[in-house]
Design a protein around this motif. Structure first.
Motif, PDB file in Angstrom:
ATOM      1  N   LEU A  20      49.826  64.200  18.589  1.00  0.00           N
ATOM      2  CA  LEU A  20      50.316  62.836  18.751  1.00  0.00           C
ATOM      3  C   LEU A  20      50.385  62.506  20.235  1.00  0.00           C
ATOM      4  O   LEU A  20      50.938  63.271  21.026  1.00  0.00           O
ATOM      5  N   TYR A  22      51.136  59.076  22.894  1.00  0.00           N
ATOM      6  CA  TYR A  22      51.606  57.695  23.012  1.00  0.00           C
ATOM      7  C   TYR A  22      50.850  56.996  24.131  1.00  0.00           C
ATOM      8  O   TYR A  22      50.656  57.543  25.209  1.00  0.00           O
ATOM      9  N   THR A  28      51.112  51.835  21.387  1.00  0.00           N
ATOM     10  CA  THR A  28      50.334  52.486  20.334  1.00  0.00           C
ATOM     11  C   THR A  28      50.601  53.982  20.335  1.00  0.00           C
ATOM     12  O   THR A  28      50.698  54.610  21.388  1.00  0.00           O
ATOM     13  N   ALA A  29      50.697  54.540  19.134  1.00  0.00           N
ATOM     14  CA  ALA A  29      50.778  55.990  18.960  1.00  0.00           C
ATOM     15  C   ALA A  29      49.451  56.432  18.341  1.00  0.00           C
ATOM     16  O   ALA A  29      49.009  55.859  17.346  1.00  0.00           O
ATOM     17  N   LEU A  31      47.417  59.395  16.564  1.00  0.00           N
ATOM     18  CA  LEU A  31      47.542  60.660  15.846  1.00  0.00           C
ATOM     19  C   LEU A  31      46.138  61.125  15.484  1.00  0.00           C
ATOM     20  O   LEU A  31      45.429  60.456  14.731  1.00  0.00           O
ATOM     21  N   LEU A  53      54.904  60.300   9.898  1.00  0.00           N
ATOM     22  CA  LEU A  53      55.122  59.726  11.225  1.00  0.00           C
ATOM     23  C   LEU A  53      55.510  58.251  11.141  1.00  0.00           C
ATOM     24  O   LEU A  53      54.881  57.467  10.429  1.00  0.00           O
ATOM     25  N   THR A  54      56.561  57.892  11.840  1.00  0.00           N
ATOM     26  CA  THR A  54      56.951  56.490  11.989  1.00  0.00           C
ATOM     27  C   THR A  54      57.057  56.193  13.472  1.00  0.00           C
ATOM     28  O   THR A  54      57.305  57.089  14.284  1.00  0.00           O
ATOM     29  N   VAL A  55      56.867  54.925  13.829  1.00  0.00           N
ATOM     30  CA  VAL A  55      56.918  54.522  15.242  1.00  0.00           C
ATOM     31  C   VAL A  55      57.909  53.366  15.379  1.00  0.00           C
ATOM     32  O   VAL A  55      58.283  52.731  14.386  1.00  0.00           O
ATOM     33  N   TRP A  59      55.255  48.656  17.417  1.00  0.00           N
ATOM     34  CA  TRP A  59      54.222  49.604  17.790  1.00  0.00           C
ATOM     35  C   TRP A  59      53.210  49.733  16.656  1.00  0.00           C
ATOM     36  O   TRP A  59      53.507  49.461  15.500  1.00  0.00           O
ATOM     37  N   GLU A  60      52.009  50.184  17.017  1.00  0.00           N
ATOM     38  CA  GLU A  60      50.959  50.447  16.033  1.00  0.00           C
ATOM     39  C   GLU A  60      50.647  51.935  16.029  1.00  0.00           C
ATOM     40  O   GLU A  60      50.804  52.609  17.045  1.00  0.00           O
ATOM     41  N   VAL A  61      50.192  52.423  14.880  1.00  0.00           N
ATOM     42  CA  VAL A  61      49.762  53.819  14.766  1.00  0.00           C
ATOM     43  C   VAL A  61      48.254  53.821  14.544  1.00  0.00           C
ATOM     44  O   VAL A  61      47.758  53.170  13.622  1.00  0.00           O
ATOM     45  N   ARG A  63      45.500  56.219  13.449  1.00  0.00           N
ATOM     46  CA  ARG A  63      45.309  57.537  12.820  1.00  0.00           C
ATOM     47  C   ARG A  63      43.832  57.874  12.808  1.00  0.00           C
ATOM     48  O   ARG A  63      43.044  57.215  12.125  1.00  0.00           O
TER      49      ARG A  63
END
Length: 129
Positions: A20, A22, A28-29, A31, A53-55, A59-61, A63
């Motif tokens: 992960l 950041y 944005t995260a 992963l 996973l939560t942010v 924020w956006e994830v 993946r």
């Protein structure tokens, strides 16, 4: 053998399968698959924590595709035992000693009827005296 990296979450000792990162400027995260090397400001996560996973809000994830499954230590031990069992079933090669000056070198020859590709052979090197 390489060292197994563990999940960065507190009290979790599962093997890591994802990394992960950041990107603060973009909120944005990211992963993705486990990074080749552990780097500062990244977090290695096990499959369980990667899935959950939560942010923070806003924020956006992102993946990235993760590999299907990493082999567990039990899988690796089973593979090593299978190789060991297969080696026990194979006939031991005969040894033909050759001596050159002060050094001795033992060449291993394959059993009769076994074709070995050229350039591939085993040698026993003398230990330090």
């Amino acid at each position: 053998m390489r060292e197994v990296r563990h999940c960065s979450r507190s009290a979790c000792r599962e093997p890591a399968v994802a990394t992960l990162t950041y990107v603060y400027a973009d909120s944005t995260a990211v992963l993705g698959p486990l990074a080749t090397f552990a780097e500062p400001h990244t977090y290695d996560l096990c499959a369980h924590h990667a899935d959950r996973l939560t942010v923070p809000r806003g924020w956006e994830v992102l993946r990235l595709a993760l590999p299907a499954r990493q082999p567990s230590p039990d899988d690796l031990l089973a593979l090593a035992e299978a190789v060991r069992d297969a080696e026990d079933e194979v006939e031991e090669p005969s040894e033909t000693p050759q001596r050159t000056g002060r050094e001795s070198q033992t060449l291993l020859t394959p059993p009769p009827g076994v074709d070995v590709p050229s350039g591939r052979h085993l040698r026993v090197l003398p230990g330090p005296f």
